[in-house]
Design a protein around this motif. Structure first.
Motif, short mmCIF file in Angstrom:
data_model
loop_
_atom_site.label_atom_id
_atom_site.label_comp_id
_atom_site.label_asym_id
_atom_site.label_seq_id
_atom_site.Cartn_x
_atom_site.Cartn_y
_atom_site.Cartn_z
N GLY A 87 71.06 5.42 -10.38
CA GLY A 87 69.61 5.53 -10.40
C GLY A 87 69.24 6.99 -10.29
N THR A 88 68.37 7.31 -9.35
CA THR A 88 68.07 8.72 -9.08
C THR A 88 68.69 9.17 -7.76
OG1 THR A 88 65.97 8.03 -8.08
CG2 THR A 88 65.92 8.70 -10.40
N SER A 89 69.54 8.32 -7.17
CA SER A 89 70.19 8.64 -5.90
C SER A 89 71.42 9.50 -6.11
CB SER A 89 70.61 7.36 -5.17
OG SER A 89 69.51 6.53 -4.92
N GLU A 90 71.62 10.42 -5.21
CA GLU A 90 72.86 11.20 -5.12
C GLU A 90 73.35 11.05 -3.69
OE1 GLU A 90 72.29 15.25 -6.42
OE2 GLU A 90 70.61 14.64 -7.68
N VAL A 91 74.37 10.21 -3.49
CA VAL A 91 74.78 9.83 -2.13
C VAL A 91 76.26 10.10 -1.93
CG1 VAL A 91 74.76 7.99 -0.42
CG2 VAL A 91 73.02 8.03 -2.19
N MET A 92 76.58 10.67 -0.80
CA MET A 92 77.98 10.89 -0.44
C MET A 92 78.56 9.59 0.12
SD MET A 92 78.88 13.96 -1.17
CE MET A 92 80.44 13.99 -0.25
N GLY A 93 79.88 9.46 -0.04
CA GLY A 93 80.56 8.29 0.49
C GLY A 93 82.06 8.49 0.45
N LYS A 94 82.79 7.43 0.79
CA LYS A 94 84.26 7.46 0.73
C LYS A 94 84.72 6.40 -0.24
CE LYS A 94 85.14 9.26 5.38
NZ LYS A 94 83.77 9.63 5.67
N ILE A 95 85.72 6.75 -1.05
CA ILE A 95 86.24 5.78 -2.01
C ILE A 95 87.39 5.02 -1.36
CG2 ILE A 95 87.89 7.41 -3.08
CD1 ILE A 95 87.04 6.03 -5.80
N VAL A 96 87.39 3.71 -1.56
CA VAL A 96 88.42 2.85 -0.96
C VAL A 96 89.14 2.10 -2.06
CG1 VAL A 96 88.85 0.92 0.62
CG2 VAL A 96 87.05 2.58 1.16
N PHE A 97 90.47 2.26 -2.11
CA PHE A 97 91.29 1.58 -3.10
C PHE A 97 91.99 0.40 -2.43
CE2 PHE A 97 91.46 6.16 -4.29
CZ PHE A 97 90.70 6.07 -5.44
N PHE A 98 92.30 -0.62 -3.21
CA PHE A 98 92.98 -1.81 -2.67
C PHE A 98 94.33 -2.05 -3.34
CE2 PHE A 98 88.36 -2.52 -2.34
CZ PHE A 98 88.25 -2.61 -0.96
#
Length: 632
Positions: A299-310
């Motif tokens: 969308g118009t969001s720019e958000v930091m986060g952590k990527i999680v793999f399975f």
């Protein structure tokens, strides 16, 4: 015919002529707009309006550079319906062109026109080489086979051909349905003196009306759309695909941020965990470790986060799609199917993009079972796909459901039949389908609005049907509102009283707060019999507000407790009945004015209006200078 609205992106390398081409198409200099002082709540600089001869309204966005491209174009398929890839004839495909192409594909933009600009600077041989270069680069991509147009923006060569190509290409673009739930991702917030907080963006889906009550997510703040503008023009409504500015009431600028989303219903999820399908960039990148920090553009969001793999602890270049999860540092608003771009914050690089398969993910175990579960979610069962389509669009017929779900007709019919049988789906009279839970939701909203209206205006017969329908029109399509209203009336939850809607058990009554005073006024009028004062005199010295006096008058007239005697006088029903009984006792079958005066002992001031009232009520009927009793 309903107008259509589309947004066209001008993408390409710096100095390849995007701004000049935008001006040639629209006669709007977007560079000039960037330096122009803003007035009112006009549309953001960089956007230019363009209306075709057939009434199709376009917004053209001139994308000035890569960072701006990511921030402005990542609104996804709702932001861009068609891209004009601008490539200068004297330079050909450049690095930024490559980046734009890749990002556009990640975002799911499917329609492209290649505009080869500055053709006056090269000869035919060079022009042919540039075309071959472009064709080679687009081969195998979603834009393979895109039409080419040769243009020179300054002389106007090829501009009309480009306009025609745009119009032809848009015929293949699915026009966004404005009946979905309204959603506007905000990309700019500012204040205008005397008007307050203004937000703007491209409407992702649905429509918004001036005066509508909206919700700002993810905070859940209630606001009002006080004013709406589309390309400098004030409008009563703005719809999906339109670049729109909204003047918000009830909120300060400091409470609104880029990335927030305006909605008109509670159909949207606020989430900090999203399950995704990730496709990687074609270029090389530094391997990404488990739980590494990433930046998500959605969308118009720019958000930091952590990527999680399975299924891995490190992500390297692969041509396969990757099922994984992003755990965000902040809540965002997304739906299944929303497109995103994934970037590494340090070193800054684009890793890939994809789409959200589940907007509210959970905590899953590492291993193949989770990957299999995510793949099943991605694919979705037929029932899941039908529910998803109806949750978004509310009311769809069989053809529309086939388009929305991509299910074969026999499978879809079987799924619908099962849903009708188990009660999860409803079929309306217009041979369209809706979710039972959506009907349950609108039922609650109908009852709540009417109940509130009865509390505020207990003497009125009910809420205007038009007003009630309008209050829900931003969240639901008109046919669904009509269907729900008719069904609730049939069930007895609501009832129609003329042009008004009331609860099934409601009867107009005096408000508790003013009941004693109102009863005193009614009693005073009744006591005066046929020798009444002016109606306003009965309220002299009363603390009743004017609105309550007006409602009381209409209530008493509607209940036939009083009748208008003259323009400024009222008479109680009991006084009318007693006067009629006395006069009938004192006269024969027919009587004249003198007999009436002798019986009632009234002056002509009161007598004539009273006798005319008898006529209008059907108690008597006039024949020249005589009146006859009708037997009523």
């Amino acid at each position: 015919m309903e107008k259509t609205y589309y947004t066209i992106g001008m993408a390409g390398h710096i100095d390849h002529g995007k701004t000049a081409l935008t001006k040639a198409l629209t006669n709007v200099d977007t560079d000039r707009l960037k330096e122009e002082k803003e007035r009112g709540i006009s549309i953001e600089p960089g956007y230019a309006p363009f209306e075709t001869e057939d009434g199709t309204q376009l917004s053209i966005i001139d994308v000035p550079g890569h960072e701006r491209f990511i921030r402005q174009m990542i609104a996804g398929v709702a932001g861009i319906d068609l891209v004009v890839l601008v490539i200068a004839a004297d330079e050909g495909v450049m690095p930024q062109t490559e980046e734009h192409l890749e990002i556009l594909q990640f975002l799911g933009v499917e329609h492209c026109i290649v505009a080869i600009t500055k053709i006056d600077r090269v000869d035919d041989i060079m022009l042919e080489l540039v075309q071959e270069d472009i064709q080679e680069r687009l081969e195998g991509t979603i834009f393979d086979g895109a039409p080419y147009v040769m243009v020179d923006s300054l002389s106007g060569t090829g501009v009309n051909q480009l306009k025609s190509t745009i119009i032809d290409s848009l015929k293949a673009v699915k026009f966004r349905d404005a009946y979905g739930s309204f959603r506007l991702p905000i990309d700019q917030v500012f204040t205008v003196q005397g008007q307050g907080t203004v937000v703007r963006g491209t409407i992702y889906e649905g429509a918004v009306q001036k005066g509508a009550q909206l919700t700002l997510l993810p905070k859940g703040l209630k606001v009002k759309a006080r004013q709406i503008q589309v390309h400098h023009e004030e409008r009563e409504e703005a719809r999906a695909g339109q670049r729109t500015a909204v003047n918000l009431g009830g909120i300060d600028k400091t409470e609104v941020f880029r990335g927030d989303v305006l909605v008109a219903s509670d159909h949207f999820l606020v989430t900090a965990t999203i399950d995704i399908v990730l496709n990687l960039t074609g270029g090389s990148f530094t391997p990404l470790k488990q739980r590494a920090p990433v930046k998500v553009h959605v969308g118009t969001s720019e958000v930091m986060g952590k990527i999680v793999f399975f299924d891995r602890n490190e992500l390297e270049q692969t041509g396969e799609e990757v099922m994984c999860q992003i755990r965000l540092d902040e809540e965002i608003v997304v739906r299944r199917g929303d497109r995103f771009i994934l970037r590494r914050p340090t070193p800054v690089e684009t890793l890939g993009g994809g789409w959200v398969i589940q907007p509210k993910g959970g905590k899953y175990r590492f291993g193949p079972e989770t990957i299999e579960m995510l793949r099943n979610v991605m694919k979705g069962t037929p029932a899941d796909l039908v529910e998803e389509a109806l949750a978004k669009n509310i009311l769809l017929d069989l053809k529309q459901l086939i388009q929305q779900t991509s299910l074969d007709e026999p499978v879809l019919k079987e799924t619908i039949a099962a849903g009708l049988e188990n009660g999860s789906l409803l079929e309306t009279g217009s041979q369209k389908f809706t979710l039972a839970k959506t009907f349950s939701k609108i039922t609650g909203e109908f009852v709540e609005r009417v109940e509130t209206y009865h509390t505020d205006f207990p003497m009125r017969p009910g809420m205007s049907k038009a007003e009630l329908s309008q209050s829900l029109s931003a969240s639901y399509p008109k046919p669904f509102i009509e269907y729900s209203l008719n069904r609730l009336t049939e069930q007895g939850d609501l009832k129609k009283v003329g042009q008004f809607i009331a609860l099934g058990t409601f009867e107009p009554h005096l408000p508790k707060q003013w009941k004693v005073r109102m009863e005193g006024i009614i009693a005073a009028l009744e006591k005066d019999g046929i020798q009444v004062k002016k109606w306003e005199q009965y309220f002299a010295g009363s603390p009743l507000p004017k609105s309550e006096i007006s409602d009381l008058t209409l209530y008493l007239l509607e209940m036939k407790q009083i009748y208008p005697l003259q323009e400024d006088t009222m008479i109680h029903r009991s006084a009318v009945e007693e006067a009629a009984a006395r006069l009938k006792q004192d006269t024969e079958a027919a009587f004249g004015l003198k007999e009436a005066k002798d019986s009632l002992d009234l002056s002509r001031k009161y007598l004539i209006p009273l006798l005319e009232l008898f006529d209008s009520l059907g108690i008597t009927e006039r024949a020249e200078d005589q009146r006859r009793w009708t037997g009523k």
